[in-house]
Design a protein around this motif. Structure first.
Motif, PDB file in Angstrom:
ATOM      1  N   PHE A   1       0.973  -1.173   0.163  1.00  0.00           N
ATOM      2  CA  PHE A   1      -0.045   0.062  -0.073  1.00  0.00           C
ATOM      3  C   PHE A   1       0.808   1.261   0.034  1.00  0.00           C
ATOM      4  CE2 PHE A   1      -3.909  -2.405   0.835  1.00  0.00           C
ATOM      5  CZ  PHE A   1      -4.718  -1.627   0.227  1.00  0.00           C
ATOM      6  N   SER A   2       2.134   1.343   0.564  1.00  0.00           N
ATOM      7  CA  SER A   2       2.918   2.445   0.490  1.00  0.00           C
ATOM      8  C   SER A   2       3.181   2.862  -1.030  1.00  0.00           C
ATOM      9  CB  SER A   2       4.113   2.089   1.090  1.00  0.00           C
ATOM     10  OG  SER A   2       4.253   1.566   2.561  1.00  0.00           O
ATOM     11  N   GLN A   3       3.492   1.796  -1.793  1.00  0.00           N
ATOM     12  CA  GLN A   3       3.724   1.999  -3.124  1.00  0.00           C
ATOM     13  C   GLN A   3       2.308   2.322  -4.069  1.00  0.00           C
ATOM     14  OE1 GLN A   3       6.342   2.634  -2.970  1.00  0.00           O
ATOM     15  NE2 GLN A   3       7.735   1.158  -2.198  1.00  0.00           N
ATOM     16  N   ALA A   4       1.156   1.419  -3.583  1.00  0.00           N
ATOM     17  CA  ALA A   4      -0.096   1.779  -4.126  1.00  0.00           C
ATOM     18  C   ALA A   4      -0.453   3.378  -4.132  1.00  0.00           C
ATOM     19  CB  ALA A   4      -1.137   0.772  -3.797  1.00  0.00           C
ATOM     20  N   ALA A   5      -0.046   3.811  -3.020  1.00  0.00           N
ATOM     21  CA  ALA A   5      -0.559   5.051  -2.465  1.00  0.00           C
ATOM     22  C   ALA A   5      -0.166   6.204  -3.601  1.00  0.00           C
ATOM     23  CB  ALA A   5      -0.070   5.721  -1.105  1.00  0.00           C
ATOM     24  N   PHE A   6       0.964   5.875  -4.357  1.00  0.00           N
ATOM     25  CA  PHE A   6       1.389   7.087  -5.467  1.00  0.00           C
ATOM     26  C   PHE A   6       0.191   7.064  -6.478  1.00  0.00           C
ATOM     27  CE2 PHE A   6       5.099   5.922  -2.886  1.00  0.00           C
ATOM     28  CZ  PHE A   6       5.605   7.315  -2.746  1.00  0.00           C
ATOM     29  N   PHE A   7      -0.143   5.736  -7.051  1.00  0.00           N
ATOM     30  CA  PHE A   7      -1.126   5.822  -8.133  1.00  0.00           C
ATOM     31  C   PHE A   7      -2.248   5.846  -7.616  1.00  0.00           C
ATOM     32  CE2 PHE A   7       2.583   3.076  -9.448  1.00  0.00           C
ATOM     33  CZ  PHE A   7       3.190   3.981 -10.547  1.00  0.00           C
TER      34      PHE A   7
ATOM     35  N   PRO B   1       4.247  12.165   2.059  1.00  0.00           N
ATOM     36  CA  PRO B   1       4.599  12.884   0.759  1.00  0.00           C
ATOM     37  C   PRO B   1       3.544  13.168  -0.165  1.00  0.00           C
ATOM     38  CG  PRO B   1       6.642  11.775   1.748  1.00  0.00           C
ATOM     39  CD  PRO B   1       5.532  11.234   2.348  1.00  0.00           C
ATOM     40  N   ILE B   2       3.139  12.105  -0.427  1.00  0.00           N
ATOM     41  CA  ILE B   2       2.083  11.998  -1.657  1.00  0.00           C
ATOM     42  C   ILE B   2       0.870  12.538  -1.129  1.00  0.00           C
ATOM     43  CG2 ILE B   2       1.422   9.853  -1.233  1.00  0.00           C
ATOM     44  CD1 ILE B   2       1.641  11.187  -4.709  1.00  0.00           C
ATOM     45  N   MET B   3       0.274  12.325   0.197  1.00  0.00           N
ATOM     46  CA  MET B   3      -0.699  13.148   0.563  1.00  0.00           C
ATOM     47  C   MET B   3      -0.502  14.550   0.716  1.00  0.00           C
ATOM     48  SD  MET B   3      -3.397  11.402   0.832  1.00  0.00           S
ATOM     49  CE  MET B   3      -4.422  12.642   1.476  1.00  0.00           C
ATOM     50  N   ALA B   4       0.716  15.257   0.829  1.00  0.00           N
ATOM     51  CA  ALA B   4       1.046  16.266   0.769  1.00  0.00           C
ATOM     52  C   ALA B   4       0.577  17.195  -0.662  1.00  0.00           C
ATOM     53  CB  ALA B   4       2.313  16.785   1.033  1.00  0.00           C
ATOM     54  N   LEU B   5       1.087  16.382  -1.701  1.00  0.00           N
ATOM     55  CA  LEU B   5       0.853  16.461  -3.209  1.00  0.00           C
ATOM     56  C   LEU B   5      -0.725  16.839  -3.266  1.00  0.00           C
ATOM     57  CD1 LEU B   5       1.350  17.190  -6.096  1.00  0.00           C
ATOM     58  CD2 LEU B   5       1.337  14.587  -6.262  1.00  0.00           C
TER      59      LEU B   5
ATOM     60  N   THR C   1       6.513  10.909  -5.377  1.00  0.00           N
ATOM     61  CA  THR C   1       5.565  12.237  -5.264  1.00  0.00           C
ATOM     62  C   THR C   1       5.932  13.258  -6.375  1.00  0.00           C
ATOM     63  OG1 THR C   1       5.677  11.777  -3.125  1.00  0.00           O
ATOM     64  CG2 THR C   1       5.109  13.829  -3.770  1.00  0.00           C
ATOM     65  N   LEU C   2       7.163  13.514  -6.921  1.00  0.00           N
ATOM     66  CA  LEU C   2       7.244  14.608  -7.731  1.00  0.00           C
ATOM     67  C   LEU C   2       7.121  14.057  -9.166  1.00  0.00           C
ATOM     68  CD1 LEU C   2      10.690  16.130  -6.496  1.00  0.00           C
ATOM     69  CD2 LEU C   2       8.515  17.202  -6.537  1.00  0.00           C
TER      70      LEU C   2
END
Length: 428
Positions: free
Chosen positions: A235-241, A307-311, A382-383
């Protein structure tokens, strides 16, 4: 330094998420402590997992690698006199193995790279002092040498430090001759990560009495039992997509268990909370953009998705907060500073506080900038997702650091339609 140019584009399609790094660490360790042979399948050879494989080998485990499967025969007694464990940049490897290594080596030396030496090990040093275990270390770099063996005891540990200290003890204490207790002196944070450890221990035949996450009672003289285990998706990686979907991309995330104990599953609830549409099946999750609302997020239980939620929150109208995340300052980089610095370059409005981020949502990212990963895999990814919603192209420096947790990230990104131009490296 390495550089890539990321062009604005919509990601679309299906992506199979790599296996959970957190669960793979734990499965490899438990298998290496077991009698007989365990088969651990669906392994992704990220830098952190390679570090853990090397660590158990250094202590005497026998591992045969075939494609994405490990055949592991457990350590038999004190197999080595002087062990060297290179943790690279893996905090999990370091903190899981400090107690364990004392049981299998007369002397063990831990070394590592990057900021790993800046991550505190004080709870272990306090145990060593109490039990008269000899140790020495260097300041601001990882070079720790330990002589001696941890003994059964009552271990008083703060609950608001990294759960990795507690997990490290939970792996080691069942092997001791007498019973032990872990008593938390403050409320436990990162409960989800302790749940993963307890779940894995149970699978391998180890019993731990969990008294409301305040005290853990561990019987001595237990035996790990070899099993076959397939690592579930991360899920840590799934979060980005999934976050990319909430921002307007169209991605079906596969190989994911919505009933997982993984703490970073919280990303699904958070995306729903801000108003994204989330479609869930037994093996897939898909997030769709809708009207995104502002929220206040507590990041203490799921720091890796901050990081990804901040985006995402940077593009949610209104005032958002991410609180209780001071520990992000001692990851591969100072993630709070990196999030603030790099997303601000693209047009985000972020106020950085000692243990939180205040984020005022903007309509769009429309600045053309060179951004840096700070050699941190989660900042780099994230970027990459940020670039999909920028009006202009983005140049990302030090992009290869994704190998720490997700070696195939750029391949998956391009398979979804991500547009990348590899630029000539810049040498400083």
């Amino acid at each position: 330094m390495s550089r890539i140019k990321l062009m604005p584009t919509i990601l679309k399609g299906e992506v199979e998420i790599p296996p959970s790094k957190s669960l793979a660490h734990r499965a490899i360790i438990c298998a290496s402590l077991s009698s007989g042979e365990s088969i651990i399948s669906n392994i992704d050879y990220s830098d952190d997992i390679i570090a853990t494989i090397s660590a158990v080998k250094a202590l005497g485990a026998n591992i045969k690698e075939e494609s994405n499967t490990l055949y592991i025969t457990g350590i038999q007694g004190k197999a080595v006199n002087d062990a060297i464990i290179d943790c690279n940049e893996s905090g999990s490897t370091l903190r899981f193995f400090v107690p364990l290594a004392t049981l299998f080596a007369e002397s063990v030396r831990f070394v590592g790279q990057g900021n790993l030496g800046k991550r505190p090990l004080t709870p272990f040093y306090e145990i060593f002092d109490k039990q008269a275990i000899e140790y020495s270390y260097e300041d601001d770099e990882l070079d720790l040498t330990i002589h001696g063996e941890i003994k059964a005891d009552t271990f008083a540990i703060r609950g608001d430090i990294s759960s990795q200290f507690i997990s490290g003890l939970l792996f080691a204490l069942p092997l001791l001759d007498k019973d032990s207790k872990i008593v938390l002196t403050t409320p436990l944070e990162s409960i989800g990560y302790i749940d993963l450890t307890l779940q894995m221990l149970e699978m391998f035949g180890i019993k731990v009495e969990n008294q409301n996450y305040e005290t853990f009672i561990i019987e001595g003289k237990q035996n790990y039992k070899a099993i076959n285990y397939k690592v579930e998706g991360d899920f840590s990686q799934a979060a980005f997509f999934l976050a990319a979907g909430a921002l307007g991309n169209d991605i079906v995330v596969k190989n994911i268990n919505i009933n997982s104990y993984q703490a970073d599953k919280e990303v699904v609830a958070l995306l729903k909370q801000i108003g994204a549409e989330v479609e869930i099946t037994s093996t897939t999750v898909r997030a769709k953009k809708s009207k995104l609302d502002n929220i206040v997020m507590d990041g203490s239980e799921c720091p890796d998705i901050v990081p990804i939620m901040a985006l995402v929150l940077a593009l949610c109208k209104g005032k958002n907060e991410i609180n209780n995340v001071a520990r992000l300052r001692i990851k591969e980089c100072d993630r709070l500073a990196a999030i603030n610095m790099e997303l601000s370059k693209l047009g985000a409005k972020i106020q950085e506080l000692p243990d939180s981020l205040k984020i005022e949502g903007v309509d769009k990212f429309n600045l053309t900038k060179v951004v840096s990963s700070h050699k941190d895999h989660r900042i780099a990814m994230t970027l990459a997702i940020a670039a999909t919603v920028c009006e202009n192209e983005v140049i990302l420096e030090d992009y290869e650091c994704v190998s720490k947790s997700y070696p195939a990230f750029w391949e998956d990104y391009q398979s979804l339609g991500g547009k990348i131009e590899y630029l000539e490296a810049v040498y400083e």
